[in-house]
Design a protein around this motif. Structure first.
Motif, PDB file in Angstrom:
ATOM      1  N   GLU A  16      33.868  30.428  34.003  1.00 11.91           N
ATOM      2  CA  GLU A  16      34.757  29.545  33.236  1.00 11.91           C
ATOM      3  C   GLU A  16      36.196  30.045  33.330  1.00 11.91           C
ATOM      4  O   GLU A  16      37.129  29.254  33.521  1.00 11.91           O
ATOM      5  CB  GLU A  16      34.308  29.493  31.772  1.00 11.91           C
ATOM      6  CG  GLU A  16      33.024  28.728  31.561  1.00 11.91           C
ATOM      7  CD  GLU A  16      32.487  28.847  30.139  1.00 11.91           C
ATOM      8  OE1 GLU A  16      33.174  29.436  29.257  1.00 11.91           O
ATOM      9  OE2 GLU A  16      31.362  28.357  29.910  1.00 11.91           O
ATOM     10  N   TYR A  17      36.361  31.342  33.214  1.00  8.32           N
ATOM     11  CA  TYR A  17      37.682  31.949  33.299  1.00  8.32           C
ATOM     12  C   TYR A  17      38.301  31.723  34.677  1.00  8.32           C
ATOM     13  O   TYR A  17      39.465  31.309  34.790  1.00  8.32           O
ATOM     14  CB  TYR A  17      37.549  33.442  32.992  1.00  8.32           C
ATOM     15  CG  TYR A  17      38.857  34.159  32.794  1.00  8.32           C
ATOM     16  CD1 TYR A  17      39.486  34.163  31.555  1.00  8.32           C
ATOM     17  CD2 TYR A  17      39.449  34.854  33.838  1.00  8.32           C
ATOM     18  CE1 TYR A  17      40.679  34.831  31.359  1.00  8.32           C
ATOM     19  CE2 TYR A  17      40.645  35.520  33.654  1.00  8.32           C
ATOM     20  CZ  TYR A  17      41.257  35.520  32.416  1.00  8.32           C
ATOM     21  OH  TYR A  17      42.441  36.181  32.235  1.00  8.32           O
ATOM     22  N   LEU A  18      37.529  31.979  35.730  1.00  7.34           N
ATOM     23  CA  LEU A  18      38.041  31.794  37.093  1.00  7.34           C
ATOM     24  C   LEU A  18      38.347  30.337  37.378  1.00  7.34           C
ATOM     25  O   LEU A  18      39.357  30.009  38.016  1.00  7.34           O
ATOM     26  CB  LEU A  18      37.040  32.349  38.116  1.00  7.34           C
ATOM     27  CG  LEU A  18      36.812  33.864  38.073  1.00  7.34           C
ATOM     28  CD1 LEU A  18      35.749  34.266  39.079  1.00  7.34           C
ATOM     29  CD2 LEU A  18      38.101  34.628  38.295  1.00  7.34           C
ATOM     30  N   HIS A  23      40.749  29.884  40.537  1.00  9.50           N
ATOM     31  CA  HIS A  23      40.375  30.877  41.546  1.00  9.50           C
ATOM     32  C   HIS A  23      39.026  30.534  42.149  1.00  9.50           C
ATOM     33  O   HIS A  23      38.157  29.973  41.489  1.00  9.50           O
ATOM     34  CB  HIS A  23      40.296  32.280  40.945  1.00  9.50           C
ATOM     35  CG  HIS A  23      41.612  32.964  40.884  1.00  9.50           C
ATOM     36  ND1 HIS A  23      42.330  33.323  42.003  1.00  9.50           N
ATOM     37  CD2 HIS A  23      42.361  33.340  39.835  1.00  9.50           C
ATOM     38  CE1 HIS A  23      43.453  33.885  41.645  1.00  9.50           C
ATOM     39  NE2 HIS A  23      43.511  33.909  40.330  1.00  9.50           N
ATOM     40  N   ILE A  24      38.893  30.894  43.430  1.00 10.39           N
ATOM     41  CA  ILE A  24      37.625  30.800  44.143  1.00 10.39           C
ATOM     42  C   ILE A  24      37.235  32.229  44.514  1.00 10.39           C
ATOM     43  O   ILE A  24      38.044  32.963  45.083  1.00 10.39           O
ATOM     44  CB  ILE A  24      37.751  29.930  45.420  1.00 10.39           C
ATOM     45  CG1 ILE A  24      38.253  28.531  45.085  1.00 10.39           C
ATOM     46  CG2 ILE A  24      36.430  29.899  46.177  1.00 10.39           C
ATOM     47  CD1 ILE A  24      37.314  27.699  44.228  1.00 10.39           C
ATOM     48  N   LEU A  25      36.007  32.603  44.219  1.00  7.21           N
ATOM     49  CA  LEU A  25      35.537  33.966  44.380  1.00  7.21           C
ATOM     50  C   LEU A  25      34.653  34.126  45.612  1.00  7.21           C
ATOM     51  O   LEU A  25      33.894  33.224  45.969  1.00  7.21           O
ATOM     52  CB  LEU A  25      34.729  34.362  43.130  1.00  7.21           C
ATOM     53  CG  LEU A  25      34.056  35.723  43.135  1.00  7.21           C
ATOM     54  CD1 LEU A  25      35.098  36.840  43.147  1.00  7.21           C
ATOM     55  CD2 LEU A  25      33.140  35.849  41.920  1.00  7.21           C
ATOM     56  N   ALA A  26      34.726  35.302  46.220  1.00  9.12           N
ATOM     57  CA  ALA A  26      33.772  35.734  47.246  1.00  9.12           C
ATOM     58  C   ALA A  26      33.405  37.183  46.949  1.00  9.12           C
ATOM     59  O   ALA A  26      34.188  37.920  46.347  1.00  9.12           O
ATOM     60  CB  ALA A  26      34.363  35.606  48.643  1.00  9.12           C
ATOM     61  N   SER A  47      29.459  26.415  42.236  1.00  7.58           N
ATOM     62  CA  SER A  47      30.082  26.060  43.520  1.00  7.58           C
ATOM     63  C   SER A  47      31.533  25.633  43.339  1.00  7.58           C
ATOM     64  O   SER A  47      32.300  25.639  44.299  1.00  7.58           O
ATOM     65  CB  SER A  47      29.294  24.949  44.220  1.00  7.58           C
ATOM     66  OG  SER A  47      29.290  23.776  43.429  1.00  7.58           O
ATOM     67  N   ALA A  48      31.944  25.327  42.122  1.00  3.48           N
ATOM     68  CA  ALA A  48      33.339  24.977  41.856  1.00  3.48           C
ATOM     69  C   ALA A  48      34.255  26.196  41.890  1.00  3.48           C
ATOM     70  O   ALA A  48      35.470  26.061  42.023  1.00  3.48           O
ATOM     71  CB  ALA A  48      33.459  24.281  40.498  1.00  3.48           C
ATOM     72  N   TRP A  49      33.677  27.397  41.786  1.00  3.88           N
ATOM     73  CA  TRP A  49      34.510  28.600  41.753  1.00  3.88           C
ATOM     74  C   TRP A  49      33.962  29.767  42.585  1.00  3.88           C
ATOM     75  O   TRP A  49      34.558  30.833  42.616  1.00  3.88           O
ATOM     76  CB  TRP A  49      34.757  29.053  40.308  1.00  3.88           C
ATOM     77  CG  TRP A  49      33.511  29.219  39.482  1.00  3.88           C
ATOM     78  CD1 TRP A  49      32.886  28.231  38.760  1.00  3.88           C
ATOM     79  CD2 TRP A  49      32.730  30.404  39.315  1.00  3.88           C
ATOM     80  NE1 TRP A  49      31.762  28.760  38.149  1.00  3.88           N
ATOM     81  CE2 TRP A  49      31.645  30.076  38.460  1.00  3.88           C
ATOM     82  CE3 TRP A  49      32.835  31.713  39.783  1.00  3.88           C
ATOM     83  CZ2 TRP A  49      30.684  31.020  38.080  1.00  3.88           C
ATOM     84  CZ3 TRP A  49      31.883  32.647  39.406  1.00  3.88           C
ATOM     85  CH2 TRP A  49      30.828  32.290  38.563  1.00  3.88           C
ATOM     86  N   PHE A  50      32.851  29.541  43.300  1.00  8.60           N
ATOM     87  CA  PHE A  50      32.275  30.590  44.140  1.00  8.60           C
ATOM     88  C   PHE A  50      32.126  30.082  45.567  1.00  8.60           C
ATOM     89  O   PHE A  50      31.494  29.055  45.801  1.00  8.60           O
ATOM     90  CB  PHE A  50      30.910  31.028  43.588  1.00  8.60           C
ATOM     91  CG  PHE A  50      30.272  32.142  44.380  1.00  8.60           C
ATOM     92  CD1 PHE A  50      30.854  33.398  44.452  1.00  8.60           C
ATOM     93  CD2 PHE A  50      29.080  31.930  45.052  1.00  8.60           C
ATOM     94  CE1 PHE A  50      30.258  34.431  45.183  1.00  8.60           C
ATOM     95  CE2 PHE A  50      28.478  32.952  45.775  1.00  8.60           C
ATOM     96  CZ  PHE A  50      29.069  34.199  45.843  1.00  8.60           C
ATOM     97  N   HIS A  94      37.219  36.579  55.731  1.00 10.57           N
ATOM     98  CA  HIS A  94      36.121  35.753  56.241  1.00 10.57           C
ATOM     99  C   HIS A  94      35.627  34.722  55.227  1.00 10.57           C
ATOM    100  O   HIS A  94      34.469  34.303  55.278  1.00 10.57           O
ATOM    101  CB  HIS A  94      34.969  36.652  56.686  1.00 10.57           C
ATOM    102  CG  HIS A  94      35.324  37.508  57.852  1.00 10.57           C
ATOM    103  ND1 HIS A  94      35.398  37.022  59.138  1.00 10.57           N
ATOM    104  CD2 HIS A  94      35.685  38.817  57.927  1.00 10.57           C
ATOM    105  CE1 HIS A  94      35.764  37.995  59.949  1.00 10.57           C
ATOM    106  NE2 HIS A  94      35.946  39.086  59.244  1.00 10.57           N
ATOM    107  N   SER A  95      36.514  34.331  54.314  1.00  9.46           N
ATOM    108  CA  SER A  95      36.124  33.330  53.325  1.00  9.46           C
ATOM    109  C   SER A  95      37.331  32.475  52.957  1.00  9.46           C
ATOM    110  O   SER A  95      38.448  32.741  53.394  1.00  9.46           O
ATOM    111  CB  SER A  95      35.585  34.022  52.064  1.00  9.46           C
ATOM    112  OG  SER A  95      36.637  34.649  51.351  1.00  9.46           O
ATOM    113  N   GLN A  96      37.064  31.490  52.135  1.00  6.16           N
ATOM    114  CA  GLN A  96      38.121  30.630  51.611  1.00  6.16           C
ATOM    115  C   GLN A  96      38.556  31.082  50.220  1.00  6.16           C
ATOM    116  O   GLN A  96      39.306  30.394  49.536  1.00  6.16           O
ATOM    117  CB  GLN A  96      37.622  29.180  51.548  1.00  6.16           C
ATOM    118  CG  GLN A  96      37.244  28.606  52.903  1.00  6.16           C
ATOM    119  CD  GLN A  96      38.417  28.585  53.855  1.00  6.16           C
ATOM    120  OE1 GLN A  96      39.490  28.105  53.512  1.00  6.16           O
ATOM    121  NE2 GLN A  96      38.226  29.126  55.051  1.00  6.16           N
ATOM    122  N   ALA A  97      38.073  32.228  49.787  1.00  5.84           N
ATOM    123  CA  ALA A  97      38.310  32.714  48.433  1.00  5.84           C
ATOM    124  C   ALA A  97      39.766  33.081  48.184  1.00  5.84           C
ATOM    125  O   ALA A  97      40.496  33.457  49.095  1.00  5.84           O
ATOM    126  CB  ALA A  97      37.428  33.923  48.164  1.00  5.84           C
TER     127      ALA A  97
END
Length: 165
Positions: A16-18, A23-26, A47-50, A94-97
């Protein structure tokens, strides 16, 4: 409250915070074997933030998947601040994070040394356009307890003001 329930609640709150911070996390995981990504993806709508998670347990996987330099591993070891920082850089490459966490450690029961006893864990966090930071933790307990403490600390660090502003 069970360990899973506590970690799930923390992952939900962190998500929720991210999400609010856009933010998008990896993740890049060694000693936790994908547990951070697992608990995150237990949260509906994550999937909205990871974006993704890398499990790079062996040194070869760290080199191949995250571009950790062989020299870093040879000079500092797989369980080191330098390796954790290289892993967090690699996962962002190697990610879109926009934000990443990497963990490497000795969960036991064997594998420890005087310099790095069982329970030694390094956790690195980095915002794509910011500085990375890393902590060394000395956790106690059995293998599962050390891994759970690592997951908890990794998730808690994602809400740091240094990373999310």
């Amino acid at each position: 409250m069970t360990m899973h329930t506590e970690l799930y609640q923390l992952a939900r709150e962190t998500g929720e915070y991210l999400y609010q911070a856009k933010h998008i996390l990896a993740t890049a995981e060694s000693c936790t074997g994908g547990w951070i990504a697992e608990i995150i993806t237990d949260v509906p709508g994550s999937s909205a933030w990871f974006d993704c998670g890398f499990v790079s347990y062996s040194n070869q996987a760290k080199q191949r998947m995250l571009e950790v330099n062989r020299e870093t591993l040879e000079c500092h070891g797989a369980v080191s601040a330098e390796t954790a920082l290289a892993m967090v850089d690699g996962v962002l490459s190697h990610s879109q994070a926009t934000l990443a966490v990497a963990v490497t450690g000795i969960a036991g029961p064997g594998g420890g040394s005087e310099e790095k006893p069982v329970g030694t864990v390094f956790i690195a966090w980095k915002k794509r356009e910011g500085l990375a930071y890393v902590v060394r933790k000395q956790f106690s307990g059995d293998r599962r307890q050390i891994r759970a403490q690592t997951v908890k600390t990794a998730l808690e660090g994602l809400r740091s003001d240094i990373l999310t502003t």
